[in-house]
Design an enzyme around this catalytic site. Structure first.
Site, PDB file in Angstrom:
ATOM      1  CG  ASP A 106      -1.925   1.116   1.152  1.00  0.00           C
ATOM      2  OD1 ASP A 106      -2.829   1.166   1.993  1.00  0.00           O
ATOM      3  OD2 ASP A 106      -1.823   1.939   0.214  1.00  0.00           O
TER       4      ASP A 106
HETATM    5  C1  GLC Z   1      -3.667   4.724  -0.343  1.00  0.00           C
HETATM    6  C2  GLC Z   1      -4.655   3.753   0.266  1.00  0.00           C
HETATM    7  C3  GLC Z   1      -4.952   2.554  -0.594  1.00  0.00           C
HETATM    8  C4  GLC Z   1      -4.878   2.944  -2.064  1.00  0.00           C
HETATM    9  C5  GLC Z   1      -3.434   3.327  -2.361  1.00  0.00           C
HETATM   10  C6  GLC Z   1      -3.255   3.786  -3.823  1.00  0.00           C
HETATM   11  O1  GLC Z   1      -2.741   5.128   0.634  1.00  0.00           O
HETATM   12  O2  GLC Z   1      -4.329   3.269   1.566  1.00  0.00           O
HETATM   13  O3  GLC Z   1      -6.251   2.078  -0.231  1.00  0.00           O
HETATM   14  O4  GLC Z   1      -5.258   1.839  -2.875  1.00  0.00           O
HETATM   15  O5  GLC Z   1      -2.941   4.329  -1.486  1.00  0.00           O
HETATM   16  O6  GLC Z   1      -3.974   4.946  -4.041  1.00  0.00           O
END
Ligand code: GLC
Length: 728
Positions: free
Chosen positions: A253
């Protein structure tokens, strides 16, 4: 492949936020040409995806790129936020919305969505409760699997013989795991969970998504009891690969790999080695893999196989999408023009949005219930800061949604009541104590035939990094509601006054619940918010939504959820020394599964065998009757309690639900099958078992259902699954 080319495949770059949306970061072209990037997120136009693929075809190995985006609840046709979708208690609706989102986003060149978000959440202070299916693992599992099938189509993405059609997206259940249990509801905070809560509450929706064929999964930012998910070999290898046989991709993430440094696990090289060995295949946004792993491998601290197996999984995903044969097959301007926001997609959005609306109160205004409103209204006051806020109606993670596509609550009411004089007054901002608009609000509430108050939270008050320490109505909105109700009823004691909530979390609205003639929960419903709301307020559709989360009376009750344990001193009015508060009832404002309808329903004839065997299934049936003069939607719910077991068990758990539409006077018998997997739990030795003994069953329209039955299971304890590898 050189070490640098291998690590390039494990590197995902984010699009830069440009004036008109995400743009290609400046360094991207040279990095792609050098084979130093394998995928992008948040780049999605046909122009940009095609151009970057062309550059990839100039690289030495000509490996195509993957393009990912957070397609959470729609692309250009934006559907209700996931918490609202869960309120439909209709997995077919969730699958249909995901399918439409895939058809639209894939035409723009997107291959991969970071959805469904399947985090169970019991704490509405946590802003991301809006992104999931609420507090229940059974509902969450059903919704997770439905969305995976909607995004990916059939058959399972990475197993199909031929590349799938180009209207699919790789699905990504997230955030693995336990993210919704952040202490104090504060996003990104520490998580402390027992293995039993992990296996009985947190992990089931992830397992359901993987059983449905999810092609990828995203690790979560949080630690669980000392081990951050991005560094957890227990989660990413023992559970995910060894126990669940997951063969797909693990993506970090955002900067979750680099965040192992502030978590305190070491320097860049140490944490990169930890993450790749734990099983994070692709590093998003940060570049520790690309900067350190070649040296870590040469130093013998990272086995080459750890990198190679990750690279194979990335290449397999690209191959499964047919990108080696045709890197451009998804980016299709002609298809994009055909599929975006079509009339059929809007119809689907309106129907699903209607079904997400939850009617909480509907008292009499004069001789009739407040709702539905009369079509003959000559005038209507629409008051509140969220009535004409199309951006909020889109909710968070709006994909390629545009505010100009949205039918706001105000616009929907204007369309539905073309002959009424509709006056709109904001009355108060959504977030400050400015009361200068109250006078105008009172004035229009006094003169109009009816009043619709539209209150709640703006869309930026929930979702990521948007936890609230209080879940009361923000700003001066409660004072506005009091002033408007007083003015309206002073002019006419029977004047219909309806409060509609737009919000991304349950709000502690005790006064509204006690005082408002009618109270409606409408979440953020997407492009058709206003039309769906008008359909319900005017009676063209019955409010059949039910709460996927418990609604607290006050922030101080949090966490509060229906499937709680009984404790040794369950709350009892008659006994001071039991688990309750001295300053507030211990019960919720509204329980999980609750919602009213314009129709009324009665339950009877709960049928189930008195005896069964631990290894067998048993069928439970119940009859539900529409006892009113109008058609209506009801969600028939089945709850079960294991009355006594080797560990404590929840006072009840949802084990079945079915949304039905019944005509006036219609009766229907609904059947549920309880299989051993429904009754299994994590025992003392962590095996999943069904133990003999007595069980209580309830069937009804919420988790407060009272129609009760009992059955007894005999036979040996049945092991449904062996003990998992011990948490580490
Ligand atoms: C964000 C979120 C995640 C998302 C990712 C890409 O921090 O935690 O849910 O898919 O980054 O945007």
């Amino acid at each position: 492949m050189t070490p640098e080319e291998k690590l390039g495949q494990l590197t995902m770059f984010p699009g830069a936020s440009g004036q008109t949306g995400p743009a290609v970061p400046p360094a991207a072209d040279s990095a792609v040409r050098a084979g130093a990037i394998g995928s992008f997120l948040s780049i999605y136009s046909v122009r940009d995806t095609r151009r970057l693929q062309e550059i990839a075809m100039q690289s030495r190995l000509k490996i195509p790129l993957l393009f990912a985006f957070d397609v959470i609840h729609g692309w250009r046709t934006v559907f209700p936020v996931p918490l609202g979708m869960a309120a439909t208690f209709d997995s077919a609706a969730a699958a249909r919305a995901a399918r439409i989102a895939a058809v639209e986003a894939s035409a723009a060149g997107v291959h991969w969505t970071f959805a469904p978000m399947v985090d169970i959440a019991r704490d509405p202070r946590w802003g991301r409760i809006v992104e999931g299916a609420g507090e229940d693992p059974f509902l969450g599992s059903v919704m997770a699997a439905a969305q995976v099938r909607g995004f990916q189509g059939e058959p399972a993405m990475l197993g199909g013989a031929a590349p799938p059609s180009t209207d699919v997206l790789l699905a990504t259940p997230k955030h693995f795991a336990g993210y919704g249990f952040a202490e104090a509801g504060r996003d990104y905070n520490t998580v402390e969970l027992t293995e039993r809560t992990l296996w009985d509450v947190v992990l089931p929706p992830f397992e359901a998504a993987i059983r449905a064929g999810a092609a990828t999964i995203m690790a979560s930012f949080n630690e669980i009891g000392g081990t951050p998910a991005h560094g957890s070999r227990w989660l990413l290898q023992d559970v995910l690969r060894d126990r669940w046989r997951f063969g797909g991709l693990v993506v970090s993430d955002w900067t979750g790999v680099a965040e192992l440094i502030p978590h305190g696990l070491g320097d860049s090289a140490t944490v990169a080695a930890r993450a790749i060995r734990a099983g994070v295949d692709i590093e998003m946004s940060s570049t520790l893999y690309r900067n350190t792993l070649a040296a870590e491998i040469r130093a013998g601290r990272v086995p080459q196989a750890a990198v190679d197996s990750a690279v194979v999984r990335v290449l397999r995903a690209k191959h499964a999408l047919g990108l080696f044969d045709d890197p451009y097959r998804f980016s299709d301007s002609a298809r994009e023009r055909r599929v975006l926001l079509t009339a059929e997609h809007r119809r689907a959005a309106r129907e699903i949005a209607r079904n997400a609306i939850v009617l909480l109160e509907n008292r009499a205004s004069g001789a009739a219930p407040t709702l539905p409103l009369r079509r003959t209204l000559r005038s209507l006051a629409v008051i509140g800061p969220l009535a004409d806020d199309p951006k909020s109606a889109l909710g968070n993670w709006w994909g390629a949604g545009k505010p100009e596509d949205v039918v706001s609550p105000l616009a929907g009411l204007r369309r539905a009541l073309p002959n009424a004089r509709i006056t709109h007054v904001r009355g108060a901002p959504a977030d400050t104590m400015d009361t200068t608009g109250f006078a105008a609000a009172r004035a229009t509430a006094r003169t109009a035939d009816a009043v619709v108050l539209v209150l709640g939270e703006r869309q930026d008050m929930s979702a990521e990094a948007s936890s609230r320490a209080s879940i009361e109505l923000p700003g001066a909105q409660l004072a506005l509601a009091r002033a408007v109700l007083r003015a309206a009823r002073a002019a006419n004691p029977s004047k219909p006054v309806v409060t509609v909530l737009l919000n991304g979390r349950p709000l502690a609205v005790q006064w509204l619940a006690d005082s408002m003639p009618a109270l409606v929960e409408s979440w953020f419903l997407g492009v058709e918010h206003g039309n769906a709301l008008a359909d319900v307020l005017l009676g063209d559709a019955d409010p059949g939504g039910r709460l996927p989360v418990t609604v607290p009376r006050a922030t101080g009750q949090v966490p509060i959820y229906y499937n709680h344990k009984n404790t040794g001193r369950p709350a009892a009015e008659s006994n001071h020394y039991t688990s309750k508060y001295i300053d507030l009832p211990w019960t919720p404002l509204y329980p999980f599964g609750f919602g009213r309808s314009y129709a009324t329903f009665a339950y009877s004839d709960l049928q189930l065998p008195a005896e069964g065997r631990t290894a067998d299934s048993l069928v439970v049936s119940v009859t539900v009757a529409n006892t009113s003069q109008r058609a209506g939607d009801e969600v028939v719910q089945l709850y079960v309690r294991d009355d006594a077991a080797s560990v404590t068990r929840p006072v009840r758990e949802l084990k079945g639900f079915q949304r039905v539409t019944l005509g006036a006077g219609e009766r229907r018998t609904v059947r549920f099958t309880l299989r051993p997997a429904h009754l299994a739990f994590t025992a003392l030795d962590l095996r999943r078992v069904v133990e003999p003994g007595s069980f209580t069953v309830w069937a009804g329209g919420s988790s407060a259902a009272t129609l009760e039955g009992r059955f007894r299971l005999s036979g040996d304890t049945v092991v449904v699954a062996p003990a998992p590898p011990a948490y580490r």
